[in-house]
Design a protein around this motif. Structure first.
Motif, PDB file in Angstrom:
ATOM      1  N   MET A   1       0.843  -1.177   0.000  1.00 54.07           N
ATOM      2  CA  MET A   1       0.000   0.000   0.000  1.00 54.07           C
ATOM      3  C   MET A   1       0.889   1.242   0.000  1.00 54.07           C
ATOM      4  O   MET A   1       1.882   1.307   0.710  1.00 54.07           O
ATOM      5  N   VAL A   2       0.512   2.215  -0.795  1.00 53.84           N
ATOM      6  CA  VAL A   2       1.301   3.428  -0.927  1.00 53.84           C
ATOM      7  C   VAL A   2       1.220   4.284   0.334  1.00 53.84           C
ATOM      8  O   VAL A   2       0.166   4.393   0.959  1.00 53.84           O
TER       9      VAL A   2
ATOM     10  N   PHE B   1      15.789   4.380  -0.352  1.00 52.87           N
ATOM     11  CA  PHE B   1      15.339   4.653   1.019  1.00 52.87           C
ATOM     12  C   PHE B   1      14.659   3.402   1.567  1.00 52.87           C
ATOM     13  O   PHE B   1      13.739   2.864   0.939  1.00 52.87           O
ATOM     14  N   PRO B   2      15.110   2.902   2.720  1.00 53.41           N
ATOM     15  CA  PRO B   2      14.639   1.594   3.212  1.00 53.41           C
ATOM     16  C   PRO B   2      13.131   1.466   3.448  1.00 53.41           C
ATOM     17  O   PRO B   2      12.586   0.377   3.311  1.00 53.41           O
ATOM     18  N   ALA B   3      12.457   2.544   3.776  1.00 47.39           N
ATOM     19  CA  ALA B   3      11.033   2.452   4.125  1.00 47.39           C
ATOM     20  C   ALA B   3      10.109   2.420   2.909  1.00 47.39           C
ATOM     21  O   ALA B   3       8.895   2.284   3.067  1.00 47.39           O
ATOM     22  N   LEU B   4      10.656   2.534   1.706  1.00 42.60           N
ATOM     23  CA  LEU B   4       9.803   2.582   0.512  1.00 42.60           C
ATOM     24  C   LEU B   4       9.422   1.187   0.033  1.00 42.60           C
ATOM     25  O   LEU B   4      10.283   0.337  -0.174  1.00 42.60           O
ATOM     26  N   GLY B   5       8.126   1.007  -0.169  1.00 38.38           N
ATOM     27  CA  GLY B   5       7.621  -0.226  -0.761  1.00 38.38           C
ATOM     28  C   GLY B   5       7.455  -0.058  -2.265  1.00 38.38           C
ATOM     29  O   GLY B   5       7.718   1.015  -2.819  1.00 38.38           O
ATOM     30  N   ASP B   6       6.993  -1.106  -2.929  1.00 42.28           N
ATOM     31  CA  ASP B   6       6.827  -1.052  -4.382  1.00 42.28           C
ATOM     32  C   ASP B   6       5.877   0.060  -4.816  1.00 42.28           C
ATOM     33  O   ASP B   6       6.158   0.773  -5.779  1.00 42.28           O
ATOM     34  N   ASP B   7       4.760   0.200  -4.123  1.00 43.96           N
ATOM     35  CA  ASP B   7       3.801   1.256  -4.466  1.00 43.96           C
ATOM     36  C   ASP B   7       4.408   2.637  -4.244  1.00 43.96           C
ATOM     37  O   ASP B   7       4.156   3.576  -5.002  1.00 43.96           O
ATOM     38  N   ASP B   8       5.223   2.745  -3.205  1.00 49.13           N
ATOM     39  CA  ASP B   8       5.893   4.019  -2.924  1.00 49.13           C
ATOM     40  C   ASP B   8       6.855   4.373  -4.054  1.00 49.13           C
ATOM     41  O   ASP B   8       6.961   5.533  -4.448  1.00 49.13           O
ATOM     42  N   HIS B   9       7.550   3.372  -4.586  1.00 45.99           N
ATOM     43  CA  HIS B   9       8.472   3.618  -5.695  1.00 45.99           C
ATOM     44  C   HIS B   9       7.734   4.154  -6.911  1.00 45.99           C
ATOM     45  O   HIS B   9       8.230   5.049  -7.602  1.00 45.99           O
TER      46      HIS B   9
ATOM     47  N   LEU C   1       4.987   5.920  -6.870  1.00 45.16           N
ATOM     48  CA  LEU C   1       4.617   7.301  -6.564  1.00 45.16           C
ATOM     49  C   LEU C   1       5.840   8.217  -6.678  1.00 45.16           C
ATOM     50  O   LEU C   1       5.745   9.321  -7.220  1.00 45.16           O
ATOM     51  N   LEU C   2       6.983   7.754  -6.206  1.00 45.33           N
ATOM     52  CA  LEU C   2       8.218   8.522  -6.334  1.00 45.33           C
ATOM     53  C   LEU C   2       8.552   8.754  -7.800  1.00 45.33           C
ATOM     54  O   LEU C   2       8.902   9.868  -8.193  1.00 45.33           O
TER      55      LEU C   2
ATOM     56  N   ALA D   1      11.567  27.256  -9.697  1.00 42.75           N
ATOM     57  CA  ALA D   1      10.354  27.842  -9.124  1.00 42.75           C
ATOM     58  C   ALA D   1       9.104  27.249  -9.777  1.00 42.75           C
ATOM     59  O   ALA D   1       8.132  26.917  -9.080  1.00 42.75           O
ATOM     60  N   ALA D   2       9.124  27.105 -11.093  1.00 47.12           N
ATOM     61  CA  ALA D   2       7.968  26.541 -11.800  1.00 47.12           C
ATOM     62  C   ALA D   2       7.763  25.070 -11.435  1.00 47.12           C
ATOM     63  O   ALA D   2       6.623  24.622 -11.243  1.00 47.12           O
ATOM     64  N   ALA D   3       8.856  24.321 -11.319  1.00 42.75           N
ATOM     65  CA  ALA D   3       8.743  22.910 -10.944  1.00 42.75           C
ATOM     66  C   ALA D   3       8.198  22.770  -9.520  1.00 42.75           C
ATOM     67  O   ALA D   3       7.330  21.931  -9.265  1.00 42.75           O
ATOM     68  N   GLU D   4       8.685  23.598  -8.606  1.00 37.91           N
ATOM     69  CA  GLU D   4       8.178  23.566  -7.230  1.00 37.91           C
ATOM     70  C   GLU D   4       6.677  23.844  -7.194  1.00 37.91           C
ATOM     71  O   GLU D   4       5.925  23.160  -6.493  1.00 37.91           O
ATOM     72  N   ALA D   5       6.254  24.846  -7.928  1.00 42.07           N
ATOM     73  CA  ALA D   5       4.832  25.201  -7.954  1.00 42.07           C
ATOM     74  C   ALA D   5       4.000  24.056  -8.534  1.00 42.07           C
ATOM     75  O   ALA D   5       2.937  23.714  -7.992  1.00 42.07           O
ATOM     76  N   ALA D   6       4.476  23.457  -9.609  1.00 43.75           N
ATOM     77  CA  ALA D   6       3.747  22.344 -10.232  1.00 43.75           C
ATOM     78  C   ALA D   6       3.674  21.146  -9.288  1.00 43.75           C
ATOM     79  O   ALA D   6       2.627  20.500  -9.174  1.00 43.75           O
ATOM     80  N   LEU D   7       4.769  20.876  -8.600  1.00 49.07           N
ATOM     81  CA  LEU D   7       4.793  19.743  -7.662  1.00 49.07           C
ATOM     82  C   LEU D   7       3.836  19.970  -6.496  1.00 49.07           C
ATOM     83  O   LEU D   7       3.091  19.065  -6.110  1.00 49.07           O
ATOM     84  N   SER D   8       3.859  21.168  -5.929  1.00 50.17           N
ATOM     85  CA  SER D   8       2.984  21.429  -4.779  1.00 50.17           C
ATOM     86  C   SER D   8       1.516  21.392  -5.173  1.00 50.17           C
ATOM     87  O   SER D   8       0.661  21.016  -4.362  1.00 50.17           O
ATOM     88  N   GLU D   9       1.227  21.739  -6.414  1.00 45.92           N
ATOM     89  CA  GLU D   9      -0.160  21.680  -6.882  1.00 45.92           C
ATOM     90  C   GLU D   9      -0.596  20.241  -7.171  1.00 45.92           C
ATOM     91  O   GLU D   9      -1.682  19.818  -6.784  1.00 45.92           O
ATOM     92  N   ARG D  10       0.268  19.488  -7.831  1.00 46.42           N
ATOM     93  CA  ARG D  10      -0.093  18.119  -8.227  1.00 46.42           C
ATOM     94  C   ARG D  10      -0.002  17.137  -7.063  1.00 46.42           C
ATOM     95  O   ARG D  10      -0.734  16.150  -7.018  1.00 46.42           O
ATOM     96  N   PHE D  11       0.909  17.395  -6.138  1.00 43.22           N
ATOM     97  CA  PHE D  11       1.137  16.490  -5.010  1.00 43.22           C
ATOM     98  C   PHE D  11       1.035  17.282  -3.708  1.00 43.22           C
ATOM     99  O   PHE D  11       2.059  17.589  -3.086  1.00 43.22           O
ATOM    100  N   PRO D  12      -0.159  17.629  -3.276  1.00 45.21           N
ATOM    101  CA  PRO D  12      -0.311  18.478  -2.089  1.00 45.21           C
ATOM    102  C   PRO D  12       0.225  17.852  -0.809  1.00 45.21           C
ATOM    103  O   PRO D  12       0.464  18.560   0.168  1.00 45.21           O
TER     104      PRO D  12
END
Length: 95
Positions: free
Chosen positions: A1-2, A30-38, A40-41, A65-76
């Motif tokens: 589960m993600v 990163f050790p705590a990441l599962g397949d679903d997490d990968h 999402l990453l 700046a544009a990438a940060e804004a796009a990321l914060s919008e798409r991945f709140p």
């Protein structure tokens, strides 16, 4: 589960800016990441590296700046630090 919190922690944990080209490999290990997490990453990384963002900007700072804004919008669920880390690492891909 993600688990978005694990993905954000993994992104935030990167501190090897002397070797920024290792960002994705390092965060992916990163050790705590599962397949679903990968998955999402990978989606967040692809969004950070989106060619439309980077090719439409005049310089790297604008791209970050544009990438940060796009990321914060798409991945709140991403913290501002995680957005900054992703955008900074993506900038090295576009240098």
């Amino acid at each position: 589960m993600v688990n978005p919190a694990n993905v954000a922690k993994a992104i935030e944990s990167f501190d090897s800016w002397g070797t920024p080209w290792q960002f994705f490999a390092s965060v992916s290990a990163f050790p705590a990441l599962g397949d679903d997490d990968h998955q999402l990453l990978e989606t967040a990384w692809a969004s950070a590296c989106n060619r439309n963002i980077w090719l439409s900007m005049d310089n790297l700072a604008s791209g970050v700046a544009a990438a940060e804004a796009a990321l914060s919008e798409r991945f709140p669920w991403l913290s501002s630090l995680a957005c900054q880390q992703l955008a900074r690492a993506a900038a090295y891909q576009w240098r």
